[in-house]
Write an enzyme that holds these catalytic residues in place. Structure first.
Site, PDB file in Angstrom:
ATOM      1  N   VAL A  52      49.733  31.121  39.888  1.00 39.84           N
ATOM      2  CA  VAL A  52      49.124  30.086  40.717  1.00 39.84           C
ATOM      3  C   VAL A  52      49.458  28.712  40.121  1.00 39.84           C
ATOM      4  O   VAL A  52      49.262  28.482  38.931  1.00 39.84           O
ATOM      5  CB  VAL A  52      47.588  30.263  40.789  1.00 39.84           C
ATOM      6  CG1 VAL A  52      46.987  29.225  41.725  1.00 39.84           C
ATOM      7  CG2 VAL A  52      47.237  31.664  41.259  1.00 39.84           C
TER       8      VAL A  52
ATOM      9  N   LYS B  68      49.712  29.844  45.333  1.00 39.29           N
ATOM     10  CA  LYS B  68      49.902  31.163  44.736  1.00 39.29           C
ATOM     11  C   LYS B  68      51.264  31.712  45.161  1.00 39.29           C
ATOM     12  O   LYS B  68      51.521  31.920  46.344  1.00 39.29           O
ATOM     13  CB  LYS B  68      48.774  32.096  45.186  1.00 39.29           C
ATOM     14  CG  LYS B  68      48.887  33.501  44.632  1.00 39.29           C
ATOM     15  CD  LYS B  68      47.526  34.189  44.588  1.00 39.29           C
ATOM     16  CE  LYS B  68      47.384  35.164  45.738  1.00 39.29           C
ATOM     17  NZ  LYS B  68      46.113  35.884  45.704  1.00 39.29           N
TER      18      LYS B  68
ATOM     19  N   GLY C 207      50.764  37.390  41.055  1.00 38.78           N
ATOM     20  CA  GLY C 207      51.685  36.283  40.853  1.00 38.78           C
ATOM     21  C   GLY C 207      51.040  35.113  40.136  1.00 38.78           C
ATOM     22  O   GLY C 207      49.915  35.201  39.652  1.00 38.78           O
TER      23      GLY C 207
ATOM     24  N   ASP D 234      37.517  43.424  45.957  1.00 37.93           N
ATOM     25  CA  ASP D 234      37.838  42.949  44.613  1.00 37.93           C
ATOM     26  C   ASP D 234      36.887  41.834  44.181  1.00 37.93           C
ATOM     27  O   ASP D 234      37.307  40.798  43.683  1.00 37.93           O
ATOM     28  CB  ASP D 234      39.302  42.500  44.560  1.00 37.93           C
ATOM     29  CG  ASP D 234      39.844  42.514  43.130  1.00 37.93           C
ATOM     30  OD1 ASP D 234      39.160  43.073  42.240  1.00 37.93           O
ATOM     31  OD2 ASP D 234      40.936  41.967  42.910  1.00 37.93           O
TER      32      ASP D 234
ATOM     33  N   LEU E  35      48.202  27.029  36.991  1.00 35.63           N
ATOM     34  CA  LEU E  35      46.739  27.049  36.937  1.00 35.63           C
ATOM     35  C   LEU E  35      46.240  28.374  36.392  1.00 35.63           C
ATOM     36  O   LEU E  35      45.185  28.473  35.800  1.00 35.63           O
ATOM     37  CB  LEU E  35      46.141  26.816  38.330  1.00 35.63           C
ATOM     38  CG  LEU E  35      46.329  25.434  38.939  1.00 35.63           C
ATOM     39  CD1 LEU E  35      45.800  25.418  40.368  1.00 35.63           C
ATOM     40  CD2 LEU E  35      45.594  24.388  38.117  1.00 35.63           C
ATOM     41  N   GLY E  36      47.007  29.424  36.660  1.00 34.38           N
ATOM     42  CA  GLY E  36      46.566  30.735  36.192  1.00 34.38           C
ATOM     43  C   GLY E  36      47.504  31.807  36.676  1.00 34.38           C
ATOM     44  O   GLY E  36      48.471  31.538  37.414  1.00 34.38           O
ATOM     45  N   GLU E  37      47.215  33.018  36.228  1.00 29.03           N
ATOM     46  CA  GLU E  37      48.066  34.121  36.620  1.00 29.03           C
ATOM     47  C   GLU E  37      47.186  35.238  37.159  1.00 29.03           C
ATOM     48  O   GLU E  37      46.292  35.704  36.471  1.00 29.03           O
ATOM     49  CB  GLU E  37      48.858  34.604  35.415  1.00 29.03           C
ATOM     50  CG  GLU E  37      50.167  35.212  35.801  1.00 29.03           C
ATOM     51  CD  GLU E  37      51.222  35.036  34.709  1.00 29.03           C
ATOM     52  OE1 GLU E  37      52.110  35.870  34.640  1.00 29.03           O
ATOM     53  OE2 GLU E  37      51.119  34.056  33.927  1.00 29.03           O
ATOM     54  N   GLY E  38      47.389  35.598  38.406  1.00 27.05           N
ATOM     55  CA  GLY E  38      46.564  36.648  39.001  1.00 27.05           C
ATOM     56  C   GLY E  38      47.312  37.958  39.046  1.00 27.05           C
ATOM     57  O   GLY E  38      48.413  38.076  38.487  1.00 27.05           O
ATOM     58  N   GLY E  39      46.744  38.931  39.698  1.00 24.78           N
ATOM     59  CA  GLY E  39      47.341  40.249  39.788  1.00 24.78           C
ATOM     60  C   GLY E  39      48.681  40.250  40.499  1.00 24.78           C
ATOM     61  O   GLY E  39      49.539  41.069  40.230  1.00 24.78           O
TER      62      GLY E  39
END
Ligand SMILES: *[C@@H]1O[C@H](CO)[C@@H](O)[C@H](O)[C@H]1NC(C)=O
Ligand SMILES: *[C@@H]1O[C@H](CO)[C@@H](O)[C@H](O)[C@H]1NC(C)=O
Ligand SMILES: *[C@@H]1O[C@H](CO)[C@@H](O)[C@H](O)[C@H]1NC(C)=O
Ligand SMILES: *[C@@H]1O[C@H](CO)[C@@H](O)[C@H](O)[C@H]1NC(C)=O
Ligand SMILES: *[C@@H]1O[C@H](CO)[C@@H](O)[C@H](O)[C@H]1NC(C)=O
Ligand SMILES: *[C@@H]1O[C@H](CO)[C@@H](O)[C@H](O)[C@H]1NC(C)=O
Ligand SMILES: *[C@@H]1O[C@H](CO)[C@@H](O)[C@H](O)[C@H]1NC(C)=O
Ligand SMILES: *[C@@H]1O[C@H](CO)[C@@H](O)[C@H](O)[C@H]1NC(C)=O
Ligand SMILES: *[C@@H]1O[C@H](CO)[C@@H](O)[C@H](O)[C@H]1NC(C)=O
Length: 891
Positions: free
Chosen positions: A598, A612, A596, A709, A590-594
């Site tokens: 998701v 996540k 790791g 954040d 779904l996406g990439e966060g700070g």
């Protein structure tokens, strides 16, 4: 900062001519002669031409009285409407219930003329509330306190400019001490949306004066109001004889370009200091407010020779320059609005000081001074109030305490209720009805089903008849139903019986002789099966209790059914193997966060989740993981992403959240979604919801939390576009007690990071407010937070730059196509700019922000409701009275 605020304010006044209240005709006026008998018809007061009517339709308590003194003395005229009054010997809180236009600014004036109506010669002291919020203390014994307002020897007048958030407005008189509250008149006047505005709160009048030597203030005729003033403001004359000289003119002053609609009688007169070099000075007692709004009304009313000039500086408390040097416009009304929050020592003073180049002394035509009053407490949820009022009508309930808002303030909560009332910015909900021994007859009111937050319902010991309604089973939170001691009949609905049996609810029905537990007795079967379990014999009771305990214990063994009262039942720990199954072997990213990646997942085959997986390389990984799990397990809020589960197995750290199908706010503001941009209404709603989530972290959690954040990427949208705040990995509890701040390694995202925190390492909740302000600027502009190719790379500087250059139109996201309520937009912009104040002390707190956004949303919605449709776009005419020469530089 002050000058930026004024700038936005000027823009607001200059650009948005939205609702223009029809002059002269009392349209929208509400004029109530309190204490006037219901059987008298409304009448037109001779001296003002105002139509007054009886208060009998707006209040259910109190008695009529008439003043004794006929001599008005100085000050306001004792016009007919002020001669009768209503006083309240019974009850602590007595409320007027008025019907108003939601989202409209009103001038609300309450008149209290004592004049010994009760022959007690003791002037009363009591409080005045506006809905659930404190407005003022009416202390007629405090002569000093009343000096500053309209002089009224035997009473006082209280005024506030306020925007009601619903269609009804309660004005309450609250007893405090031995004297009896009373009121003479209530006057509500709708105002234009673009004149008296605030970032937060409402404007409480401190003084409103014009300056004339020839209108004596001991003469009631010198008070100017309707019909001279189309908005029926009460202008009191004031003159400082030793220091001032009056100038006046018979040439008409052009007031058409000025939004304040000043009467000629006021703007055609001015005071100037005696003596060429002197400054013009005035001062006010401030009554515990630090936030002061001033409106200085000017017009040059002398025909100036070419060599003449009049220019002066505007100073607050003798030495603070609060506006740019100013020259009145020739025969043209102009208003300088000033907002200041400088602390004053007992009195605040204003000085107009001639500049070096000026040949003429300063002049001033009229001034209004307001203190800002924060009204933070929300009214009880509208649907709950409607349902409750219907229930009240059904049973003809008359209780002394049943006036005003049902839930708040808590000390005046209606008897027989309990409410949830966690935060001032969230409307309270009714959670319990305890109408035991209320003398109710008839059937159980079907309006009870609309109280959908009800946890407890006690209707015991009344004379209720008819059936036990099915809808009781549909109230999801209801756990206790006490119907004992009535005359109910028929059978108990199957669904309720099941829930009772399963221990989901406690149903008490003792003492209803015609009620049976068996469905077979419904209809023609007259063989009554008296509720055996609840029969009164003590021995049977004990056996029943034992049986119940056993049933409950047996039930506990079955894990399938979650208890209704336990909200945390779903929180679970998963193995890594299970995580792999949930994500179908980490199939869809779904996406990439700070910290790791998701993944999309599926829980039990029907519940979509976001998974996540923390990267192993993430150095701080474990700490942040723990922080997030700990936090999410103890916070629950509709505007915070819910944690469904987690996995903590060796180096595998996984968080499982509810799935937010509409992605994050940043995506919706970027090119990605350019084809279907979010509407202004949706943007405001998302901002307001996020603000509520954040407010919850700041004041609802114990200990309070700082998110650290906040950014548009962390604001997630579910399938209904409801906003939820996510990513709590950096969150910290903030200090309580002796420790005054948390010193941490500075963390956060570039562009959103509070510069003060960055500089000082000093973390407070105001750092979140800063970041939220940046998000709000993104919402308004759809600009990237940092863009090196722009005139100014940071969004905050860019907006500030545009503002100082008067390039206001280009701030707003063009894809909104000007489809928005201008005043809500400027208000949001101003709010955003105050959130990003460089210094944390200049920023509002999240309660104020949440409240303010709610108001913006209301005015946007009321526009959508059609009220402004007619002229919102057509009369978009900038006022010449705010030409560029008045726009101050940013400091
Ligand atoms: C109006 O009601 C008052 C009592 O409330 C009564 O004294 C008076 O006579 C009534 N007037 C008329 C015109 O009915
Ligand atoms: C005021 O009352 C008079 C009669 O008393 C009526 O003719 C007039 O229309 C009313 N005006 C308004 C604005 O209601
Ligand atoms: C307040 O006024 C509204 C509208 O007139 C009405 O529906 C409501 O029942 C009133 N409430 C009370 C407590 O009188
Ligand atoms: C205007 O000023 C003159 C001189 O000061 C005074 O006599 C006159 O009454 C004033 N006119 C008004 C309308 O106040
Ligand atoms: C008043 O000022 C407005 C705006 O400058 C102008 O359009 C109007 O003609 C003026 N009215 C009079 C009577 O001079
Ligand atoms: C109302 O609810 C609160 C919180 O649940 C509770 O502490 C309080 O005792 C209740 N009050 C009454 C009168 O039931
Ligand atoms: C309830 O009682 C009141 C008076 O005690 C009576 O007027 C009313 O008709 C009763 N209502 C029903 C539904 O019995
Ligand atoms: C139910 O009502 C009866 C009668 O008022 C009362 O004695 C009993 O304590 C109530 N039970 C509960 C659980 O509230
Ligand atoms: C029910 O009504 C009867 C008369 O109709 C009355 O005597 C009795 O006190 C009432 N009971 C309750 C609990 O109100």
């Amino acid at each position: 900062m002050e000058s930026i605020r004024r700038l936005i304010f000027l823009a607001l006044i200059g650009i948005s001519f939205i609702t223009i209240v029809n002059a002269q005709d009392q349209q929208g006026f509400i004029s109530i002669d309190c204490g006037m008998s219901r059987n008298e018809s409304s009448y037109t007061d001779e001296s003002t031409g105002l139509n007054f009517s009886s208060d009998a339709d707006f209040i259910s308590s109190g008695e009529s009285g008439t003043i004794k003194t006929e001599d008005p003395g100085s000050g306001v005229k004792y016009i007919k409407p002020y001669k009768q009054l209503r006083y309240f010997p019974e009850g602590t809180r007595n409320c007027y219930n008025l019907t108003v236009m939601q989202g409209t600014h009103y001038l609300i004036r309450a008149v209290f003329l004592y004049a010994n109506y009760d022959d007690l010669k003791q002037k009363p002291i009591f409080d005045l509330h506006l809905g659930p919020n404190f407005w003022a203390t009416i202390d007629l014994q405090d002569i000093f306190g009343n000096i500053e307002r309209i002089r009224l020897e035997e009473g006082t007048i209280e005024e506030i400019i306020h925007m009601p958030k619903s269609n009804t407005l309660d004005i309450c008189l609250v007893k405090r001490g031995p004297t009896t509250p009373f009121i003479s008149a209530l006057e509500l006047r709708p105002l234009r949306d673009d004149t008296y505005t605030t970032t937060t709160g409402s404007l409480k009048l401190i003084a409103r004066s014009y300056f004339s030597n020839h209108d004596s203030f001991s003469n009631p005729e010198s008070i100017i109001r309707y019909p001279d003033d189309v908005h029926d403001r009460l202008w009191d004359v004031y003159f400082y004889n030793e220091e001032w000289t009056e100038i006046n003119t018979t040439t008409p002053v052009n007031t058409t370009a000025n939004a304040f609609d000043l009467p000629q009688a006021i703007i055609s007169k001015a005071s100037i200091p005696k003596g060429a070099g002197k400054s013009w000075n005035n001062f006010w007692f401030m009554q515990n407010t630090d936030d002061v709004h001033l409106y200085l009304h000017f017009a040059e009313i002398q025909a100036l020779k070419p060599s003449d000039s009049r220019e002066f500086s505007i100073l607050w408390n003798e030495n603070t320059k609060i506006s740019d040097d100013y020259s009145p416009l020739e025969f043209m009304a102009d208003t300088v609005p000033i907002r200041t929050s400088t602390k004053c020592d007992v009195t605040c003073s204003l000085d107009l000081t001639r500049t070096k180049s000026s040949t003429l002394p300063p002049s001033c035509n009229a001034i209004e001074v307001f203190g800002v009053l924060q009204l933070l407490q929300s009214e009880t949820d509208k649907n709950d109030v409607t349902a409750l009022k219907n229930i009240q009508a059904t049973y003809r309930l008359q209780k002394t305490s049943w006036q005003g808002d049902p839930c708040v303030p808590i000390q005046y909560m209606w008897t027989g209720l309990n409410c949830s009332n966690m935060f001032p910015s969230i409307p309270p909900r009714i959670t319990s009805l305890d109408f035991s021994n209320f003398g109710l007859n008839g059937t159980i009111s079907s309006d009870i089903q609309y109280l959908n937050q009800l946890q407890k319902l006690d209707l015991s010991n009344n004379n209720l008849t008819g059936k036990v309604p099915e809808f009781l089973a549909k109230l999801k939170l209801l756990t206790v139903i006490n119907l004992s001691g009535n005359n109910l009949s028929g059978s108990i609905p199957q669904s309720l019986r099941n829930m009772d049996k399963n221990g989901l609810i406690t149903l008490l029905i003792k003492g209803n002789e015609n009620l049976c537990l068996d469905p077979s007795c419904d209809g023609n079967n007259k063989k009554k099966l008296l509720v055996p379990i609840l029969a009164s014999a003590a021995s049977v009771g004990i056996i029943t209790a034992v049986l119940l305990v056993i049933i409950l214990l047996l039930r506990k063994k079955k894990p399938s059914k979650a208890s209704r009262s336990s909200m945390v039942a779903n929180k679970r720990s998963f193995t890594y193997e299970e995580v792999a199954v949930i994500t179908n072997n980490f199939e869809r990213t779904l996406g990439e966060g700070g910290f790791g990646v998701v993944y999309h997942g599926n829980l039990n085959g029907n519940e979509q989740v976001a998974v996540k997986v923390l990267s192993e390389s993430s150095a701080q990984g474990y700490k942040q993981f723990k922080a997030e799990v700990d936090l999410l397990l103890r916070v629950h809020h509709i505007n915070l992403v819910t944690l469904v589960g987690y996995c903590d197995e060796g180096q595998h750290l996984v968080l499982i959240y509810e799935y937010m199908s509409n992605g994050n706010l940043k995506q919706h503001l970027s090119e990605e979604c350019a084809s279907s941009p979010l509407s202004w209404e949706n943007r405001l709603r998302i901002a307001a919801e996020t603000a509520q989530g954040l407010e919850y972290l700041h004041i609802g959690c114990k200990p309070p939390m700082i998110h650290r954040d906040i950014k548009s990427m962390n604001i997630l949208l579910d399938n209904h576009f409801q906003a939820k705040l996510g990513d709590f990995g950096l969150s910290r509890s903030f200090p309580v007690g002796s420790e005054t701040h948390v010193s941490t390694n500075v963390a956060g995202s570039p562009g959103y990071l509070d510069p003060e925190y960055y500089r000082t390492n000093w973390l407070t909740e105001k750092s979140d407010v800063f970041s939220f302000g940046v998000v709000l600027l993104e919402i308004i502009t759809s600009q990237p937070v940092i863009d090196q190719t722009r005139e100014k790379s940071h969004i905050r500087e860019w907006v500030g730059f545009k503002l100082t250059n008067g390039d206001i139109k280009n701030i707003v996201d063009p894809s909104l196509n000007e489809d928005y309520d201008t005043s809500s937009l400027w208000k949001a912009l101003e709010l955003a700019m105050s959130c990003v104040s460089p210094s944390s002390s200049g920023r509002p707190n999240m309660s104020q922000v949440a409240n303010e956004l709610q108001e913006c949303l209301l005015s946007e919605n009321s526009r959508k409701g059609g009220r402004h449709d007619v002229d919102s776009k057509s009369s978009f005419e900038p006022s010449i009275s705010f030409g560029p020469e008045h726009i101050p530089d940013a400091r």
